[in-house]
Design a protein around this motif. Structure first.
Motif, PDB file in Angstrom:
ATOM      1  N   TRP A 189       0.824  -1.217   0.000  1.00 56.60           N
ATOM      2  CA  TRP A 189       0.000   0.000   0.000  1.00 56.60           C
ATOM      3  C   TRP A 189       0.851   1.257   0.000  1.00 56.60           C
ATOM      4  O   TRP A 189       0.331   2.362  -0.192  1.00 56.60           O
TER       5      TRP A 189
ATOM      6  N   TYR B  80       0.513   4.091  -2.514  1.00 61.10           N
ATOM      7  CA  TYR B  80      -0.499   5.140  -2.426  1.00 61.10           C
ATOM      8  C   TYR B  80      -0.023   6.329  -1.595  1.00 61.10           C
ATOM      9  O   TYR B  80      -0.685   7.372  -1.589  1.00 61.10           O
TER      10      TYR B  80
ATOM     11  N   LEU C 122       0.453   9.829  -3.293  1.00 66.28           N
ATOM     12  CA  LEU C 122      -0.685  10.366  -4.047  1.00 66.28           C
ATOM     13  C   LEU C 122      -1.515  11.314  -3.197  1.00 66.28           C
ATOM     14  O   LEU C 122      -2.708  11.098  -2.959  1.00 66.28           O
ATOM     15  N   THR C 123      -0.910  12.368  -2.741  1.00 58.04           N
ATOM     16  CA  THR C 123      -1.606  13.381  -1.957  1.00 58.04           C
ATOM     17  C   THR C 123      -0.969  14.731  -2.197  1.00 58.04           C
ATOM     18  O   THR C 123       0.247  14.825  -2.420  1.00 58.04           O
TER      19      THR C 123
ATOM     20  N   GLU D  17     -12.122   9.421  -1.685  1.00 63.30           N
ATOM     21  CA  GLU D  17     -11.312   9.112  -2.871  1.00 63.30           C
ATOM     22  C   GLU D  17     -10.798  10.399  -3.505  1.00 63.30           C
ATOM     23  O   GLU D  17     -11.420  10.945  -4.423  1.00 63.30           O
TER      24      GLU D  17
ATOM     25  N   LEU E  25      -5.590   9.516  -5.785  1.00 59.95           N
ATOM     26  CA  LEU E  25      -5.859   8.196  -5.229  1.00 59.95           C
ATOM     27  C   LEU E  25      -6.929   7.474  -6.046  1.00 59.95           C
ATOM     28  O   LEU E  25      -6.845   6.258  -6.266  1.00 59.95           O
ATOM     29  N   ARG E  26      -7.933   8.229  -6.499  1.00 62.03           N
ATOM     30  CA  ARG E  26      -9.005   7.621  -7.290  1.00 62.03           C
ATOM     31  C   ARG E  26      -8.474   7.121  -8.629  1.00 62.03           C
ATOM     32  O   ARG E  26      -8.871   6.058  -9.104  1.00 62.03           O
TER      33      ARG E  26
ATOM     34  N   GLY F 165      -7.521   3.705  -5.536  1.00 60.17           N
ATOM     35  CA  GLY F 165      -7.341   3.631  -4.088  1.00 60.17           C
ATOM     36  C   GLY F 165      -8.402   4.442  -3.370  1.00 60.17           C
ATOM     37  O   GLY F 165      -9.172   5.201  -3.981  1.00 60.17           O
TER      38      GLY F 165
ATOM     39  N   LYS G 298      -9.671   5.773   1.040  1.00 62.05           N
ATOM     40  CA  LYS G 298      -9.500   5.751   2.490  1.00 62.05           C
ATOM     41  C   LYS G 298     -10.873   5.562   3.126  1.00 62.05           C
ATOM     42  O   LYS G 298     -11.882   6.020   2.599  1.00 62.05           O
TER      43      LYS G 298
ATOM     44  N   PRO H 115      -4.537   5.003   3.137  1.00 62.46           N
ATOM     45  CA  PRO H 115      -4.839   4.877   1.711  1.00 62.46           C
ATOM     46  C   PRO H 115      -4.567   3.440   1.248  1.00 62.46           C
ATOM     47  O   PRO H 115      -3.446   2.942   1.371  1.00 62.46           O
TER      48      PRO H 115
END
Length: 514
Positions: A184, A187, A190-191, A300, A304-305, A309, A311, A334
């Motif tokens: 994971w 992910y 990705l923020t 999402e 992430l989407r 992925g 949360k 995530p």
């Protein structure tokens, strides 16, 4: 069932007063490392040169830290606590005494946290929360500086006293619901928060050096970069800087993921409690009672989407005010979207597909037109800035503004159409389900029995096209969860069907003219 750790016998009898651990002295004294480290860093940056401003600044910091350490020492010697069958009591202070207590029956959360310094000395912080939405000091007690064994024992005794004589429904399958999978980690970057962290770090460093009368632009490293890249075109420099910022942001986001979610485990324990443990340097243990779990939220964000992925957050009462709730509500890091949905089905066993977007009722086309109009307006406003400056500074800015507008229109319109496709609502069993969001799609399932009121709102733009936003008020989670851009008939019908009779006293019915 396997417990978290073996609980040692109590160091003091029930009802006796306990004190903080003596190793808290070392924790307080360790705070002096900060001014020493700053002094050494300043010497390294300035090449061993100091001035009066540096000495005064470091001296002020040193005195401040001494004062804080003195307060910590006083707290160590004056803090007492005890647990009785009726309440938990905490007495602190010498000159200004504070005697606070929470009734056992009102306790909603007992959490453990330990920052890196506490962990070095084998200590932890136990927080007891009544879950009220009132002032934090009135609803929370904290024991900062007891051993982990003492904290675990206190938590077990508090929960046992609180639940004594109560019927506690427990799901059939107790045990681990989810555990960290290091795959994971993909992910983590990705923020957008990592990129924001880069700007915050740069600004903080610049301000600190400026206060020490050190000009960051005159440092050798900056001068070397200026000599190497000072002749490149402006557009290339901007592109290179953007790439560097994004890369640093991704590295920061990955490091944040590791710090926040290393050791993650979601476990269902006896007594109907969901326990989330996580953290690498600062460890956290959050308890959520299943009887206070009013729903779930699938989040999402766009990056992430795109990576499939998501949360998962809990919608629960007893997690404190909004700030505390946002810090404690995370049930998964995530993860792959399928894993988040699996955990949701395990945590709230009401059947699959509860927080799926698929199958929800669509919203009127007026909501799509509203979002497209908003996208066009923002495109014009953003492009107008360089165009307006170009009227005074040069035609190249006008061209830049026109190109910006041409690029922004399809991009923002695409986001607007995506935001409309995200809209949806419906009733699934005993839950109200709503989905919305452009950059971060949020699908929330809220227990209808937990809805205590409705909030109908509309902006002037909504009023013009006949739309309203319906807000479901609850004592859990964010407090209000919105269903955006419904027609008046849809909103009133949804509210009346979800919780019959709750909205009826506020509906003015048109007289029958037949």
């Amino acid at each position: 069932m396997r417990s978290e750790t073996t609980v040692r016998p109590s160091s003091h009898a029930a009802g006796d007063w306990g004190r903080l651990n003596g190793r808290l002295l070392l924790v307080n004294l360790s705070i002096l490392a900060a001014p020493v480290a700053m002094f050494l860093a300043t010497l390294a940056i300035s090449g061993g040169k100091t001035n009066l401003q540096v000495i005064i600044t470091l001296g002020s910091l040193f005195v401040t830290f001494l004062v804080i350490s003195g307060i910590g020492l006083m707290r160590l010697f004056t803090t007492r606590y005890r647990l009785t069958e009726e309440r938990f009591e905490l007495h602190t202070g010498l000159l200004f005494r504070s005697e606070r207590s929470i009734q056992i029956g009102r306790i909603r959360g007992v959490d453990l946290t330990a920052n890196p310094v506490h962990r070095i000395f084998g200590l932890t912080t136990l927080r007891i929360d009544s879950g009220d939405q009132s002032d934090a000091a009135a609803r929370r007690l904290a024991l900062d500086g007891i051993t982990k064994a003492e904290a675990l024992e206190l938590r077990s005794r508090i929960i046992a006293l609180r639940d004594a004589g109560q019927s506690r429904p427990v799901a059939d399958s107790d045990g681990v619901l989810s555990r960290l999978d290091w795959s994971w980690l993909r992910y983590g970057p990705l923020t957008v928060w990592g990129v924001g962290g880069v700007f915050i770090a740069v600004a903080s460093t610049y301000r600190t050096l400026s206060e020490l009368q050190v000009d960051p632009l005159e440092l050798g490293v900056i001068k070397d970069l200026e000599n190497r890249f000072g002749t490149i075109p402006l557009w290339y420099g901007i592109l290179l800087a953007a790439v560097v910022i994004v890369v640093l942001g991704m590295i920061g986001s990955t490091a944040t993921f590791i710090e926040n979610w290393a050791g993650y485990e979601l476990r269902r324990e006896d007594g109907g409690i969901l326990r989330i443990r996580r953290g690498l340097l600062a460890t956290r243990s959050v308890s959520i009672e299943e009887r206070h779990l009013r729903g779930l939220e699938l989040v999402e964000p766009v990056p992430l989407r795109w990576a499939k992925g998501a949360k998962l957050n809990a919608v629960a009462s007893g997690l404190g005010n909004q700030e505390d709730n946002r810090r404690r509500r995370g049930m998964t890091p995530p993860t792959p979207r399928g894993e988040a949905l699996r955990v949701a089905a395990e945590a709230l066993p009401v059947g699959p597909g509860l927080i799926e977007r698929k199958g929800l009722l669509p919203h009127p086309k007026a909501a799509l037109r509203r979002r497209i109009n908003r996208a066009l307006i923002w495109s014009v406003l953003i492009a107008a800035v360089p165009v307006g400056l170009g009227l005074w500074l040069g035609s190249w800015l006008v061209v830049t503004g026109v190109i910006t507008g041409v690029v922004l229109v399809p991009v923002l319109v695409a986001f607007a159409m995506g935001a409309y496709r995200s809209l949806g609502h419906g009733l699934r069993g005993r839950f109200l389900v709503a989905c919305s969001g452009a950059f971060a799609r949020r699908t929330v399932a809220l227990e209808r029995d937990g809805i205590i009121g409705w909030k109908l709102s509309r902006t002037p733009f909504q009023r013009r096209v006949g739309l309203i936003t319906l807000g479901a008020t609850t004592a859990a989670g964010e407090g209000v969860y919105h269903v955006h851009d419904l027609t008046e008939g849809q909103g009133i019908a949804l509210a009346e069907t979800a919780v019959p009779g709750l909205l009826a006293p506020f509906i003015e019915r048109a007289p029958d003219r037949g």
